[in-house]
Motif scaffolding. Sequence first.
Motif, PDB file in Angstrom:
ATOM      1  N   GLY A  21       0.796  -1.212   0.000  1.00  0.00           N
ATOM      2  CA  GLY A  21       0.000   0.000   0.000  1.00  0.00           C
ATOM      3  C   GLY A  21       0.832   1.267   0.000  1.00  0.00           C
ATOM      4  N   VAL A  22       2.145   1.129  -0.064  1.00  0.00           N
ATOM      5  CA  VAL A  22       3.021   2.301  -0.054  1.00  0.00           C
ATOM      6  C   VAL A  22       2.828   3.128  -1.322  1.00  0.00           C
ATOM      7  N   SER A  23       2.627   2.467  -2.452  1.00  0.00           N
ATOM      8  CA  SER A  23       2.540   3.188  -3.718  1.00  0.00           C
ATOM      9  C   SER A  23       1.203   3.023  -4.431  1.00  0.00           C
ATOM     10  N   LEU A  24       0.344   2.140  -3.940  1.00  0.00           N
ATOM     11  CA  LEU A  24      -0.876   1.787  -4.661  1.00  0.00           C
ATOM     12  C   LEU A  24      -2.090   1.891  -3.747  1.00  0.00           C
ATOM     13  N   HIS A  25      -3.169   2.449  -4.266  1.00  0.00           N
ATOM     14  CA  HIS A  25      -4.423   2.503  -3.506  1.00  0.00           C
ATOM     15  C   HIS A  25      -4.866   1.080  -3.173  1.00  0.00           C
ATOM     16  N   THR A 240       2.928 -10.639  -4.910  1.00  0.00           N
ATOM     17  CA  THR A 240       2.725  -9.205  -5.050  1.00  0.00           C
ATOM     18  C   THR A 240       4.014  -8.419  -4.885  1.00  0.00           C
ATOM     19  N   LYS A 241       4.213  -7.462  -5.789  1.00  0.00           N
ATOM     20  CA  LYS A 241       5.340  -6.540  -5.701  1.00  0.00           C
ATOM     21  C   LYS A 241       4.858  -5.190  -5.200  1.00  0.00           C
ATOM     22  N   ALA A 242       5.746  -4.480  -4.507  1.00  0.00           N
ATOM     23  CA  ALA A 242       5.348  -3.218  -3.876  1.00  0.00           C
ATOM     24  C   ALA A 242       5.239  -2.078  -4.856  1.00  0.00           C
ATOM     25  N   ASP A 243       5.942  -2.138  -5.978  1.00  0.00           N
ATOM     26  CA  ASP A 243       6.031  -0.977  -6.860  1.00  0.00           C
ATOM     27  C   ASP A 243       5.454  -1.188  -8.247  1.00  0.00           C
ATOM     28  N   GLU A 244       4.819  -2.335  -8.487  1.00  0.00           N
ATOM     29  CA  GLU A 244       4.192  -2.558  -9.780  1.00  0.00           C
ATOM     30  C   GLU A 244       3.087  -3.592  -9.645  1.00  0.00           C
ATOM     31  N   ALA A 245       2.167  -3.591 -10.601  1.00  0.00           N
ATOM     32  CA  ALA A 245       1.064  -4.550 -10.584  1.00  0.00           C
ATOM     33  C   ALA A 245       0.603  -4.792 -12.012  1.00  0.00           C
ATOM     34  N   THR A 246       0.070  -5.991 -12.240  1.00  0.00           N
ATOM     35  CA  THR A 246      -0.467  -6.367 -13.542  1.00  0.00           C
ATOM     36  C   THR A 246      -1.905  -6.822 -13.364  1.00  0.00           C
ATOM     37  N   TYR A 247      -2.789  -6.306 -14.205  1.00  0.00           N
ATOM     38  CA  TYR A 247      -4.208  -6.667 -14.157  1.00  0.00           C
ATOM     39  C   TYR A 247      -4.604  -7.230 -15.524  1.00  0.00           C
ATOM     40  N   VAL A 248      -5.060  -8.474 -15.532  1.00  0.00           N
ATOM     41  CA  VAL A 248      -5.439  -9.136 -16.772  1.00  0.00           C
ATOM     42  C   VAL A 248      -6.955  -9.081 -16.916  1.00  0.00           C
ATOM     43  N   MET A 249      -7.434  -8.483 -18.011  1.00  0.00           N
ATOM     44  CA  MET A 249      -8.862  -8.216 -18.198  1.00  0.00           C
ATOM     45  C   MET A 249      -9.338  -8.825 -19.525  1.00  0.00           C
ATOM     46  N   PRO A 250      -9.480 -10.155 -19.591  1.00  0.00           N
ATOM     47  CA  PRO A 250      -9.896 -10.775 -20.861  1.00  0.00           C
ATOM     48  C   PRO A 250     -11.222 -10.237 -21.380  1.00  0.00           C
ATOM     49  N   LYS A 257      -1.090  -2.365 -16.805  1.00  0.00           N
ATOM     50  CA  LYS A 257       0.125  -2.410 -15.984  1.00  0.00           C
ATOM     51  C   LYS A 257       0.236  -1.116 -15.180  1.00  0.00           C
ATOM     52  N   PHE A 258       0.662  -1.260 -13.913  1.00  0.00           N
ATOM     53  CA  PHE A 258       0.904  -0.112 -13.030  1.00  0.00           C
ATOM     54  C   PHE A 258       2.346  -0.119 -12.582  1.00  0.00           C
ATOM     55  N   TRP A 259       2.951   1.056 -12.562  1.00  0.00           N
ATOM     56  CA  TRP A 259       4.276   1.241 -11.974  1.00  0.00           C
ATOM     57  C   TRP A 259       4.244   2.458 -11.057  1.00  0.00           C
ATOM     58  N   ASP A 260       4.833   2.313  -9.891  1.00  0.00           N
ATOM     59  CA  ASP A 260       4.964   3.460  -9.000  1.00  0.00           C
ATOM     60  C   ASP A 260       5.842   4.533  -9.634  1.00  0.00           C
ATOM     61  N   ASP A 261       6.906   4.109 -10.289  1.00  0.00           N
ATOM     62  CA  ASP A 261       7.835   5.018 -10.954  1.00  0.00           C
ATOM     63  C   ASP A 261       7.277   5.366 -12.335  1.00  0.00           C
ATOM     64  N   VAL A 262       6.864   6.615 -12.506  1.00  0.00           N
ATOM     65  CA  VAL A 262       6.269   7.043 -13.776  1.00  0.00           C
ATOM     66  C   VAL A 262       7.238   6.828 -14.936  1.00  0.00           C
ATOM     67  N   ALA A 263       8.525   7.039 -14.684  1.00  0.00           N
ATOM     68  CA  ALA A 263       9.520   6.896 -15.747  1.00  0.00           C
ATOM     69  C   ALA A 263       9.564   5.472 -16.284  1.00  0.00           C
ATOM     70  N   VAL A 264       9.363   4.483 -15.419  1.00  0.00           N
ATOM     71  CA  VAL A 264       9.375   3.085 -15.857  1.00  0.00           C
ATOM     72  C   VAL A 264       8.236   2.835 -16.843  1.00  0.00           C
ATOM     73  N   GLY A 265       7.065   3.356 -16.512  1.00  0.00           N
ATOM     74  CA  GLY A 265       5.932   3.209 -17.419  1.00  0.00           C
ATOM     75  C   GLY A 265       6.157   3.903 -18.744  1.00  0.00           C
ATOM     76  N   ASN A 266       6.760   5.088 -18.693  1.00  0.00           N
ATOM     77  CA  ASN A 266       7.056   5.808 -19.933  1.00  0.00           C
ATOM     78  C   ASN A 266       8.015   5.025 -20.813  1.00  0.00           C
TER      79      ASN A 266
END
Length: 499
Positions: A21-25, A240-250, A257-266
């Motif tokens: 919960g440090v980086s994600l709701h 579960t990782k603290a700084d990223e998450a993957t949600y699969v929505m068939p 995909k979520f990353w706490d670090d905006v630069a990683v997503g970019n």
Amino acid sequence: MHDSAFVILAAGRGTRVGRVGVSLHKALLPLNQRAIITRLIDLAPDDADVIICLGHRGDQIKEFIRLAHPNLKVTFIDVHGWDESGGGPGLSLLAAHDAVGYQDMLFTSCDTLWNETDLDSQPAGSWAGVAPVPAGTQPARWCRIITAGDRALSVLDKVPDGPTGVAYTGLGRIIKEDLEAFWGGVLAGTPLAGEHQVTGGLEALASTNHLNVHRIHWTDVGDAAAYSHAVTATSGYDWTKADEATYVMPDQGRVVKFWDDVAVGNRSAERADYIGDAVPTLVDRGRQMLAYKYVPGTTMYEALKAAPIEYPFTRLYQWAAHNMWLPVDDARDVEIAAYNFYRNKTLERVEMLRAELFVQASDAVARVNWDELVKGVVPCRFHGDLNAGNVIVSEDGEFVGIDWRGDFAGNRWGDRRYDEAKLLAGCVIHWDRARRGDFRPWEDGDRYFAEVLECVPEKRRRDVQTIGALSLLNSAPLHVQPLDDVLVVRGVRWLETLA
């Protein structure tokens, strides 16, 4: 407007969910690659107006809903004063008053889950969702409801005395005829620990015999221990990782995909275009998230389990050589990049290990000849995490790489040897099984390892194996026990065979 409203209370900070919960709701915490809020939306009555009350990290929720549920009609309520004295779930629910209007209301906290069949047999009238007080916990920790049969008699909100009763789960339904009395009770309720609660409204209905209880199959994900237990129950292991998450929505045809670090997503978004058709097409992106096209099919691990494939890794290797490992003309300072990526990153990751693992890993890493290792870089449009779990075998038998790496020491190009090493490492660790808590060696791992190694040109096989072993050590501190132990042991043993 529909016949009912479904209100999700998601304004709080979620301070009890620990590292994730440090980086994600907390409403976006993944359970088996589905966000909690997605599970709640799936549980909503089909005829309900969806209303989400927001405060802390409200922009994350809005971004996720836009990317993961692009066709969902939802009303967002920004709760004013959610982080001030007198905030809390009661204040959040009151903020939805006008949006609810005069219709039946089902409401829930964003850390409450139940079975999809629980609402099939709900009682008539207004009710509070209840379950037994969780074993091993003190009754005073919970809001409890004292009952007579299915009738609620009174509400005890986290008080040490009195009968145990049943735990209020955070789920409730108020029929439109009871709304006025309920809203009045919420307004008049006594704050608890400085927070406005919904229990004043429940007590107002209970005191006039207008509140039933509905026993549900409750999954609580409100704190670190409860969430970890839920993850293990649904997946077999807390991946579960603290700084990223993957949600699969068939059903939505996309992966988010979520990353706490905006630069990683970019960088990941940029590299999707750079790699080309070997990875899925991006369909949308936000500040901390991106969505790419969902590819129907199975992972290569699953495909190999379902049916034999003749020389599967040879086919995959040849596909990557023709579709992904294409030459580049923008590679600069390749040895410096490799030195940073292999040596410096490895030493940083080893420092993150627990003390007993640090000793094993650091001794093995100390014997690596870094100067020799960085001389053989093969610059290309690499994937960056090419194992059989990140390769989808599509319905027509084609390969597609998913969950590609964002960069190679800050560069969009990478080292072909790293992808080759990751293919080998995916034979030493069966990543699909590891996600489910099964860390046993893969029965066919040695055979496929030999097949991959045969594909690699002989002059770089030693380097590729060294990089593969290092990749296991680099992954270890990113995972909880016992997978970190397994990765270190197998990585160290692998390095020892190359000494």
